[in-house]
Design a protein around this motif. Structure first.
Motif, PDB file in Angstrom:
ATOM      1  N   ASP A   2       7.016  48.364 -16.240  1.00 13.30           N
ATOM      2  CA  ASP A   2       7.099  46.922 -16.463  1.00 13.30           C
ATOM      3  C   ASP A   2       5.969  46.267 -15.676  1.00 13.30           C
ATOM      4  O   ASP A   2       6.027  46.187 -14.454  1.00 13.30           O
ATOM      5  CB  ASP A   2       8.450  46.388 -16.005  1.00 13.30           C
TER       6      ASP A   2
ATOM      7  N   GLY B  95       5.215  43.208 -15.409  1.00 17.60           N
ATOM      8  CA  GLY B  95       5.511  41.869 -14.893  1.00 17.60           C
ATOM      9  C   GLY B  95       4.636  40.830 -15.567  1.00 17.60           C
ATOM     10  O   GLY B  95       4.116  41.038 -16.665  1.00 17.60           O
ATOM     11  N   ASP B  96       4.451  39.683 -14.937  1.00 14.22           N
ATOM     12  CA  ASP B  96       3.601  38.606 -15.448  1.00 14.22           C
ATOM     13  C   ASP B  96       3.920  38.243 -16.894  1.00 14.22           C
ATOM     14  O   ASP B  96       3.021  38.022 -17.701  1.00 14.22           O
ATOM     15  CB  ASP B  96       2.116  38.970 -15.322  1.00 14.22           C
ATOM     16  N   LYS B  97       5.221  38.226 -17.231  1.00 14.96           N
ATOM     17  CA  LYS B  97       5.665  37.846 -18.578  1.00 14.96           C
ATOM     18  C   LYS B  97       5.120  38.763 -19.672  1.00 14.96           C
ATOM     19  O   LYS B  97       4.969  38.361 -20.821  1.00 14.96           O
ATOM     20  CB  LYS B  97       5.303  36.389 -18.889  1.00 14.96           C
ATOM     21  N   LYS B  98       4.828  40.003 -19.313  1.00 16.27           N
ATOM     22  CA  LYS B  98       4.382  41.002 -20.282  1.00 16.27           C
ATOM     23  C   LYS B  98       5.526  41.977 -20.522  1.00 16.27           C
ATOM     24  O   LYS B  98       6.306  42.262 -19.620  1.00 16.27           O
ATOM     25  CB  LYS B  98       3.155  41.743 -19.767  1.00 16.27           C
TER      26      LYS B  98
ATOM     27  N   ASN C  92      10.389  39.834 -23.009  1.00 21.09           N
ATOM     28  CA  ASN C  92       9.012  39.360 -23.215  1.00 21.09           C
ATOM     29  C   ASN C  92       8.386  39.867 -24.511  1.00 21.09           C
ATOM     30  O   ASN C  92       7.165  39.851 -24.655  1.00 21.09           O
ATOM     31  CB  ASN C  92       8.112  39.713 -22.023  1.00 21.09           C
TER      32      ASN C  92
END
Length: 167
Positions: free
Chosen positions: A23, A25-28, A59
């Motif tokens: 994962d 992160g950062d909305k990915k 996401n």
């Protein structure tokens, strides 16, 4: 309104015997990784080299509540034949097990309500909350009630482990 849990742009297929789920992160959305094992949030062991489909959910697939807000979602799912693994990836140390199960439960409910035909094709269901920072979960109390609840409500086995063994 139905939800497309088979959205092609959210899917990756593999039959590799070992790979990771990461994962960024950062909305990915979460992705499969085949190298840099130190980055993996969960390791998937697929010794029989089954053809497995990973679908990123968080996401990637919009799951809305009735009020139009985004619902909680698990990070993704692994599917093959009539088996589904709901996957939630965690890195924190506090309440990660319950938080992960809440996200998986929200996804299961939405799937049952808005993609019933898709949900019903899976007869073997496993909910996995993986935490690469806590390879062995530390339980403040027994999680037998959680396991029993998921089995009774969703016919889904619960597992807290950063290693997913495909059977």
């Amino acid at each position: 309104m139905s939800i497309d849990f088979e959205k092609a742009t959210c899917q990756t297929e593999t039959n590799k015997d070992k790979f990771g789920i990461y994962d960024p992160g950062d909305k990915k959305p979460a992705v499969l990784r085949f190298e840099d094992a130190a980055l993996w949030h969960a390791t998937v062991i697929n010794t029989k080299q089954k053809q497995i489909k990973f679908t990123a959910i968080d996401n990637c697939i919009d799951i809305l509540r009735t009020n139009g807000e985004m619902a909680q979602r698990c990070d993704g799912m692994l599917t093959f034949n009539t088996t589904i693994y709901y996957i939630e990836l965690k890195t924190g140390r506090k309440a990660w097990q319950q938080e992960g199960l809440n996200q998986i439960e929200s996804t299961i409910k939405q799937m049952q309500n808005k993609a019933q035909a898709f949900a019903e094709q899976f007869t073997k269901r496993i909910a996995i909350v993986a935490n690469r920072n806590a390879r062995r979960p530390t339980f403040q109390s027994s999680n037998a009630a959680q396991r029993e609840y998921f089995m009774k409500e969703y016919k889904t086995r619960v597992q807290f482990d950063a290693e997913v063994n495909i059977q």
